[in-house]
Design a protein around this motif. Structure first.
Motif, PDB file in Angstrom:
ATOM      1  N   TRP A 190       0.874  -1.179   0.000  1.00 43.46           N
ATOM      2  CA  TRP A 190       0.000   0.000   0.000  1.00 43.46           C
ATOM      3  C   TRP A 190       0.909   1.225   0.000  1.00 43.46           C
ATOM      4  O   TRP A 190       1.638   1.456   0.968  1.00 43.46           O
ATOM      5  CB  TRP A 190      -0.910  -0.015   1.234  1.00 43.46           C
ATOM      6  N   ILE A 191       0.886   1.997  -1.108  1.00 47.74           N
ATOM      7  CA  ILE A 191       1.829   3.101  -1.270  1.00 47.74           C
ATOM      8  C   ILE A 191       1.038   4.364  -1.612  1.00 47.74           C
ATOM      9  O   ILE A 191       0.567   4.531  -2.742  1.00 47.74           O
ATOM     10  CB  ILE A 191       2.849   2.802  -2.385  1.00 47.74           C
ATOM     11  N   PRO A 192       0.859   5.265  -0.665  1.00 45.95           N
ATOM     12  CA  PRO A 192       0.146   6.512  -0.965  1.00 45.95           C
ATOM     13  C   PRO A 192       1.043   7.476  -1.733  1.00 45.95           C
ATOM     14  O   PRO A 192       2.242   7.572  -1.467  1.00 45.95           O
ATOM     15  CB  PRO A 192      -0.212   7.064   0.423  1.00 45.95           C
ATOM     16  N   SER A 193       0.470   8.186  -2.695  1.00 45.59           N
ATOM     17  CA  SER A 193       1.240   9.190  -3.430  1.00 45.59           C
ATOM     18  C   SER A 193       1.303  10.502  -2.673  1.00 45.59           C
ATOM     19  O   SER A 193       2.165  11.336  -2.935  1.00 45.59           O
ATOM     20  CB  SER A 193       0.615   9.428  -4.810  1.00 45.59           C
ATOM     21  N   GLY A 198      -6.363   7.510  -1.336  1.00 44.01           N
ATOM     22  CA  GLY A 198      -7.725   7.112  -1.673  1.00 44.01           C
ATOM     23  C   GLY A 198      -7.839   5.626  -1.943  1.00 44.01           C
ATOM     24  O   GLY A 198      -8.929   5.130  -2.224  1.00 44.01           O
ATOM     25  N   ASP A 199      -6.715   4.902  -1.881  1.00 46.34           N
ATOM     26  CA  ASP A 199      -6.724   3.442  -2.035  1.00 46.34           C
ATOM     27  C   ASP A 199      -6.872   2.801  -0.657  1.00 46.34           C
ATOM     28  O   ASP A 199      -6.258   3.262   0.328  1.00 46.34           O
ATOM     29  CB  ASP A 199      -5.431   2.954  -2.675  1.00 46.34           C
ATOM     30  N   ASP A 217     -10.734   2.174  -4.690  1.00 42.71           N
ATOM     31  CA  ASP A 217      -9.977   3.363  -5.092  1.00 42.71           C
ATOM     32  C   ASP A 217     -10.966   4.513  -5.182  1.00 42.71           C
ATOM     33  O   ASP A 217     -11.840   4.529  -6.048  1.00 42.71           O
ATOM     34  CB  ASP A 217      -9.297   3.112  -6.441  1.00 42.71           C
ATOM     35  N   VAL A 218     -10.845   5.473  -4.255  1.00 41.36           N
ATOM     36  CA  VAL A 218     -11.754   6.616  -4.227  1.00 41.36           C
ATOM     37  C   VAL A 218     -11.289   7.648  -5.241  1.00 41.36           C
ATOM     38  O   VAL A 218     -10.091   7.929  -5.358  1.00 41.36           O
ATOM     39  CB  VAL A 218     -11.808   7.244  -2.822  1.00 41.36           C
ATOM     40  N   MET A 219     -12.218   8.223  -5.972  1.00 40.26           N
ATOM     41  CA  MET A 219     -11.890   9.278  -6.933  1.00 40.26           C
ATOM     42  C   MET A 219     -11.138  10.401  -6.238  1.00 40.26           C
ATOM     43  O   MET A 219     -11.537  10.883  -5.179  1.00 40.26           O
ATOM     44  CB  MET A 219     -13.178   9.828  -7.542  1.00 40.26           C
ATOM     45  N   GLY A 220     -10.024  10.816  -6.829  1.00 37.99           N
ATOM     46  CA  GLY A 220      -9.252  11.922  -6.282  1.00 37.99           C
ATOM     47  C   GLY A 220      -8.226  11.468  -5.269  1.00 37.99           C
ATOM     48  O   GLY A 220      -7.973  10.271  -5.090  1.00 37.99           O
ATOM     49  N   HIS A 221      -7.625  12.462  -4.616  1.00 41.68           N
ATOM     50  CA  HIS A 221      -6.593  12.191  -3.631  1.00 41.68           C
ATOM     51  C   HIS A 221      -6.858  13.047  -2.389  1.00 41.68           C
ATOM     52  O   HIS A 221      -7.803  13.806  -2.331  1.00 41.68           O
ATOM     53  CB  HIS A 221      -5.197  12.533  -4.185  1.00 41.68           C
ATOM     54  N   GLY A 222      -5.990  12.924  -1.440  1.00 40.51           N
ATOM     55  CA  GLY A 222      -6.015  13.813  -0.296  1.00 40.51           C
ATOM     56  C   GLY A 222      -7.006  13.414   0.778  1.00 40.51           C
ATOM     57  O   GLY A 222      -7.496  12.280   0.842  1.00 40.51           O
ATOM     58  N   GLY A 393      11.219  10.519  -9.072  1.00 38.56           N
ATOM     59  CA  GLY A 393      10.748  10.399  -7.689  1.00 38.56           C
ATOM     60  C   GLY A 393       9.712   9.310  -7.540  1.00 38.56           C
ATOM     61  O   GLY A 393       9.696   8.339  -8.293  1.00 38.56           O
ATOM     62  N   GLY A 394       8.810   9.489  -6.566  1.00 45.07           N
ATOM     63  CA  GLY A 394       7.822   8.470  -6.250  1.00 45.07           C
ATOM     64  C   GLY A 394       6.750   8.331  -7.311  1.00 45.07           C
ATOM     65  O   GLY A 394       6.695   9.079  -8.292  1.00 45.07           O
ATOM     66  N   LEU A 395       5.886   7.354  -7.116  1.00 44.43           N
ATOM     67  CA  LEU A 395       4.797   7.103  -8.061  1.00 44.43           C
ATOM     68  C   LEU A 395       3.775   8.240  -8.006  1.00 44.43           C
ATOM     69  O   LEU A 395       3.495   8.783  -6.933  1.00 44.43           O
ATOM     70  CB  LEU A 395       4.131   5.775  -7.737  1.00 44.43           C
ATOM     71  N   PRO A 396       3.197   8.608  -9.150  1.00 43.64           N
ATOM     72  CA  PRO A 396       2.305   9.770  -9.179  1.00 43.64           C
ATOM     73  C   PRO A 396       0.920   9.519  -8.593  1.00 43.64           C
ATOM     74  O   PRO A 396       0.186  10.466  -8.313  1.00 43.64           O
ATOM     75  CB  PRO A 396       2.205  10.092 -10.680  1.00 43.64           C
ATOM     76  N   ASP A 397       0.537   8.260  -8.434  1.00 46.18           N
ATOM     77  CA  ASP A 397      -0.797   7.937  -7.927  1.00 46.18           C
ATOM     78  C   ASP A 397      -0.656   6.886  -6.819  1.00 46.18           C
ATOM     79  O   ASP A 397       0.358   6.189  -6.726  1.00 46.18           O
ATOM     80  CB  ASP A 397      -1.670   7.396  -9.053  1.00 46.18           C
ATOM     81  N   ASP A 398      -1.699   6.813  -5.984  1.00 45.54           N
ATOM     82  CA  ASP A 398      -1.715   5.769  -4.961  1.00 45.54           C
ATOM     83  C   ASP A 398      -1.638   4.396  -5.623  1.00 45.54           C
ATOM     84  O   ASP A 398      -2.182   4.187  -6.707  1.00 45.54           O
ATOM     85  CB  ASP A 398      -3.005   5.840  -4.138  1.00 45.54           C
TER      86      ASP A 398
END
Length: 410
Positions: A190-193, A198-199, A217-222, A393-398
């Motif tokens: 489990w890797i949050p962006s 939202g995952d 997977d919830v639409m959007g982030h944050g 850098g890191g992955l752009p999405d969860d």
């Protein structure tokens, strides 16, 4: 502007200029009054700086013991709350001196031979206004920094809470089995962006030999997406009676989530997949709400097969409250595994803008079919990271990867 006199320090070694300046600042007019203190040397000025209390300094460039720029640097080194506004004065105009004075913090630069009441008044008013704006900006910046620090602290706590909501351990089957002897085994990444994600996923027992695995997977982030994952965790607990039937389970979640989100007044939806891995029955039952199709690792047959539904996945949760989700069944042989994943793992773009893609993901899983599921997940992440241009850098999405293994016999 405050009606009390503005304390002004005049630093000039010429008595005539000092007298003229004292007279001018006393009679600026327009409600602007000043109270002047006069000194003739840099040393005396430094004593006044140390004593403090001056809002404005009219500073001569040439003094008998040091030049005005050196003294201006000393003013600039004072604590910000004790630093007066400085207007530099010189007997002859010099662009170089003016530039240096401004670099060291002077708010204006005046030539003595051109001094008159309107010019001095305009310079003083402009300098004091710039100082006021600078102080206002500093206060606003400090407030923003405090608010940002509080937000960071809140997000850090939210991340810790969200991590605590994820499975801290996996159930075993049967319940009295040692983890190494469990008929169903699990692993995940489990890797949050962002600080919160939202995952979400959870694993829970449905019976002594069957596990329920939910991923969304919830639409959007944050924060908003993270709050909805927490909400879903609560709804999942309420629907345990339906956990053996994936279609009914997703349908109940969908109806409840829609009712709650309708109060928000904004479009929010959640893709999700739910499966029941039943070791005793030797099957997987699953339903899909607009989520990426899980992969069935059929190790005995040497192939990787998508867990498709005859009519395709249903709509994402929260969109159509009355929708009836279908349940599909697949045989689950000992040694098989099912891989659930979110779109963040395959929507990663390479240097040419091409996405990693689901086909490449399936090929990467097939190439690792002989490996343990934990090694498969590690390898997938490494390959996806390598797909990205170096230094990004890191992955752009969860990203959320969950593998369910049916333990091999013996």
């Amino acid at each position: 502007m405050d009606s009390s006199p503005i304390p002004v320090l005049i630093v000039d070694d010429d008595p005539t200029t000092t007298a003229v300046l004292r007279g001018l600042v006393r009679n600026l007019g327009g409600g602007l009054t000043c109270e002047a203190t006069c000194v003739a040397t840099g040393a005396a000025a430094r004593v006044e700086f140390k004593r403090g209390g001056h809002a404005l300094v009219l500073l001569d460039y040439l003094l008998p013991d040091e030049d005005g720029l050196t003294l201006l640097a000393a003013v600039h080194a004072l604590p910000e709350d004790r630093r007066p506004v400085v207007i530099m004065l010189t007997g002859a105009g010099s662009e170089q001196v003016a530039v240096e004075a401004m670099k060291l913090g002077a708010k204006d630069y005046l030539v003595k031979t051109a001094l008159n009441l309107p010019t001095l008044r305009r310079a003083i008013l402009g300098a004091l206004e710039r100082r006021r704006l600078e102080e206002q900006l500093a206060e606003s910046t400090a407030l923003l920094r405090r608010q940002h620090a509080q937000l960071e602290a809140d997000l850090t706590m939210a991340r810790e809470v969200q991590q605590a909501l994820l499975p801290q351990g996996y159930p075993v089957f049967p319940a009295d089995a040692a983890p190494a002897d469990s008929r169903l085994r699990f692993c995940h990444h489990w890797i949050p962006s962002h600080q919160v994600a939202g995952d979400f996923f959870t694993v829970f027992p449905v019976s002594a030999t069957a596990a329920g695995v939910f991923q969304c997977d919830v639409m959007g982030h944050g924060v908003r997406a993270a709050l909805i994952t927490a909400l879903l965790r609560g709804l999942i607990r309420e629907q345990q009676a339906l956990a053996g039937d994936p279609g009914a389970f997703l349908g109940a979640l969908n109806a409840q989530l829609h009712a709650l989100l309708a109060r928000v007044g904004d479009l929010v939806f959640v893709t999700a997949v739910y499966l029941v891995a039943d070791a005793a029955a030797g099957e997987v039952r699953l339903a899909n709400a607009g989520h990426p199709t899980p992969l069935h690792l059929e190790r005995g047959a040497g192939r990787v097969t998508p867990c498709t539904l005859p009519d395709g996945p249903g709509p994402a949760l929260g969109l159509m409250p009355e929708f009836v989700y279908a349940t599909a069944r697949r045989p689950l042989a000992p040694g098989d595994a099912v891989l659930l994943f979110t779109d963040g793992i395959y929507e990663v773009e390479g240097g040419d803008g091409e996405q990693f893609g689901q086909d490449r993901l399936r090929e990467a899983v097939a190439a690792r079919l002989a490996q343990r599921s934990g090694e498969v997940l590690d390898g997938l992440l490494a390959e996806v990271q390598a797909w990205r241009p170096p230094g990004i850098g890191g992955l752009p999405d969860d990203v959320c990867l969950v593998a369910v293994d049916c333990a091999p016999v013996g």
